[in-house]
Design an enzyme around this catalytic site. Structure first.
Site, PDB file in Angstrom:
ATOM      1  N   ASN A  10       0.413  -0.973  -0.089  1.00  0.00           N
ATOM      2  CA  ASN A  10      -0.126  -0.104  -0.024  1.00  0.00           C
ATOM      3  C   ASN A  10       0.931   1.237  -0.179  1.00  0.00           C
ATOM      4  O   ASN A  10       1.383   1.416   1.412  1.00  0.00           O
ATOM      5  CB  ASN A  10      -0.765  -0.093   1.404  1.00  0.00           C
ATOM      6  N   LYS A  12       0.017   4.357  -0.532  1.00  0.00           N
ATOM      7  CA  LYS A  12      -0.748   5.560   0.022  1.00  0.00           C
ATOM      8  C   LYS A  12      -0.376   6.519  -1.021  1.00  0.00           C
ATOM      9  O   LYS A  12      -0.412   5.913  -1.738  1.00  0.00           O
ATOM     10  CB  LYS A  12      -0.448   5.557   1.610  1.00  0.00           C
ATOM     11  N   HIS A  97      -9.742   1.344   4.490  1.00  0.00           N
ATOM     12  CA  HIS A  97      -8.144   1.262   5.668  1.00  0.00           C
ATOM     13  C   HIS A  97      -8.501   2.347   6.719  1.00  0.00           C
ATOM     14  O   HIS A  97      -9.215   3.560   6.331  1.00  0.00           O
ATOM     15  CB  HIS A  97      -7.850   2.294   4.413  1.00  0.00           C
ATOM     16  N   GLU A  99      -7.513   5.016   7.509  1.00  0.00           N
ATOM     17  CA  GLU A  99      -7.033   6.528   7.409  1.00  0.00           C
ATOM     18  C   GLU A  99      -8.681   7.226   6.521  1.00  0.00           C
ATOM     19  O   GLU A  99      -8.518   8.329   6.272  1.00  0.00           O
ATOM     20  CB  GLU A  99      -5.747   6.439   6.279  1.00  0.00           C
ATOM     21  N   GLU A 169      -5.977  -4.665  10.288  1.00  0.00           N
ATOM     22  CA  GLU A 169      -4.845  -3.725  10.349  1.00  0.00           C
ATOM     23  C   GLU A 169      -5.259  -2.838  12.472  1.00  0.00           C
ATOM     24  O   GLU A 169      -5.580  -1.382  11.955  1.00  0.00           O
ATOM     25  CB  GLU A 169      -4.936  -2.821   9.321  1.00  0.00           C
ATOM     26  N   GLY A 175       1.950   2.903  10.768  1.00  0.00           N
ATOM     27  CA  GLY A 175       3.147   3.817  10.365  1.00  0.00           C
ATOM     28  C   GLY A 175       3.760   4.326  11.849  1.00  0.00           C
ATOM     29  O   GLY A 175       4.243   4.934  11.446  1.00  0.00           O
ATOM     30  N   SER A 214       3.024  -1.916  10.889  1.00  0.00           N
ATOM     31  CA  SER A 214       4.069  -1.903  11.468  1.00  0.00           C
ATOM     32  C   SER A 214       5.221  -3.505  10.959  1.00  0.00           C
ATOM     33  O   SER A 214       5.633  -4.142  10.918  1.00  0.00           O
ATOM     34  CB  SER A 214       4.690  -1.504  12.652  1.00  0.00           C
ATOM     35  N   GLY A 236       4.428   1.510   4.738  1.00  0.00           N
ATOM     36  CA  GLY A 236       5.938   1.862   4.631  1.00  0.00           C
ATOM     37  C   GLY A 236       7.041   0.855   4.228  1.00  0.00           C
ATOM     38  O   GLY A 236       7.431   1.660   3.587  1.00  0.00           O
TER      39      GLY A 236
HETATM   40  C1  PEP Z   1      -0.610   0.233   5.821  1.00  0.00           C
HETATM   41  O1  PEP Z   1      -1.676   1.437   6.111  1.00  0.00           O
HETATM   42  O2  PEP Z   1      -1.631  -0.114   5.612  1.00  0.00           O
HETATM   43  C2  PEP Z   1       0.299   0.255   6.650  1.00  0.00           C
HETATM   44  C3  PEP Z   1       0.042  -1.467   7.412  1.00  0.00           C
HETATM   45  O3  PEP Z   1       0.537   0.738   7.484  1.00  0.00           O
HETATM   46  P1  PEP Z   1       2.595   0.476   7.757  1.00  0.00           P
HETATM   47  O4  PEP Z   1       2.908  -1.013   7.179  1.00  0.00           O
HETATM   48  O5  PEP Z   1       3.143   1.589   7.330  1.00  0.00           O
HETATM   49  O6  PEP Z   1       2.272  -0.119   9.376  1.00  0.00           O
END
Ligand code: PEP
Length: 254
Positions: A10, A12, A97, A99, A169, A175, A214, A236
């Site tokens: 992803n 983003k 998601h 966000e 998630e 993040g 993460s 990320g």
């Molecule tokens: C995400 O935004 O779906 C995600 C899992 O981000 P990160 O891996 O950066 O925590």
């Protein structure tokens, strides 16, 4: 029942034509054809999807969006419909998601409606659920993620999730560099599979439940070793091709 591991990038709101080309050049030696044993997808901003559809032409890698409109078509300035995603060859779409839920006000109902539109148009949904830190500390994790999942199951049934995936998630892990422990994540995945099984036992066993929050190469193998963790949604660590591929290789060596 063995489920094929699925690793999803992803990006983003990151990338540029040049940076994406560099990512593709770095990744293709390992991603062309069916070199990776796991299923892999890259989800990019709308505007870069055609670049990825062409870039992955000779690869089994799927291309995904990160959202779609809650309406089928019409006077919705600035929106992109599920049918348009299908039209340009986009295979899947991340929906719900955190966000989108927290920053753009998406409700369980909005997410369920988008899942229906995506599936009806042949775009596989990756449906995200997850709890806040406050909800976790109040012992409400299973209640919250089950509610989010049931909203989708009530509207569209389980088949869209069998075709795409469900992603757990936890918001406090996204993040932040703070992943859920493999044991804690497994407990939530097991509970989610039990909710799926209320609808259809056999389909629940076929549904892939990804963990996101993460994920990196150094924690991926332990997460993937859990019986109900079938892959990862990676934010990320997907921005650099080599970091993302290192996670894919963890899934490949299961
Ligand atoms: C995400 O935004 O779906 C995600 C899992 O981000 P990160 O891996 O950066 O925590």
């Amino acid at each position: 029942m063995t489920r094929k591991p699925f690793v999803v990038a992803n990006w983003k709101m990151n990338g540029s034509l040049k940076a994406n080309d560099e990512w593709l050049s770095a990744a293709m030696p390992q991603m062309s054809g069916t070199r990776l044993a796991c299923d892999v997808a890259v989800c990019a901003p709308f505007i870069y999807l055609p670049q990825l559809v062409i870039g992955f032409e000779h690869s089994a890698t799927l291309v995904g969006a990160q959202n779609c409109a809650q309406y089928a078509q019409g006077a919705y300035t600035g929106e992109v419909s599920a049918a348009m995603l299908a039209d340009i060859g986009c295979d899947l779409v991340i929906l719900g998601h955190s966000e989108r839920r927290t920053l753009f006000g998406e409700t369980d109902e909005t997410v369920a409606g988008k899942v229906k539109l995506a599936f009806d148009n042949g775009v596989m949904p990756i449906v995200c659920v997850g709890e806040t830190l406050e909800e976790r500390e109040a012992g409400r994790t299973i209640e919250v993620v089950s509610r989010q999942l049931r909203a989708v199951l009530d509207k569209v049934g389980i088949l869209p999730l069998v075709s795409g995936a469900l992603a757990y998630e936890p918001l406090w892990a996204i993040g932040t560099g703070k992943s859920a422990s493999a044991k804690d994540a497994q407990a939530v995945h097991e509970a989610l599979r039990a909710v799926l099984a209320e609808v259809d036992q056999e389909a629940a066993q076929r549904t892939r439940i990804l963990y996101g929050g993460s994920v990196k190469a150094k924690n991926a193998s332990e997460l993937f070793a859990q019986p109900d963790i079938d892959g990862a949604l990676v934010g990320g660590a997907s921005l650099k091709a080599e970091d993302f591929l290192a996670i894919c290789h963890c899934a490949d060596s299961l």
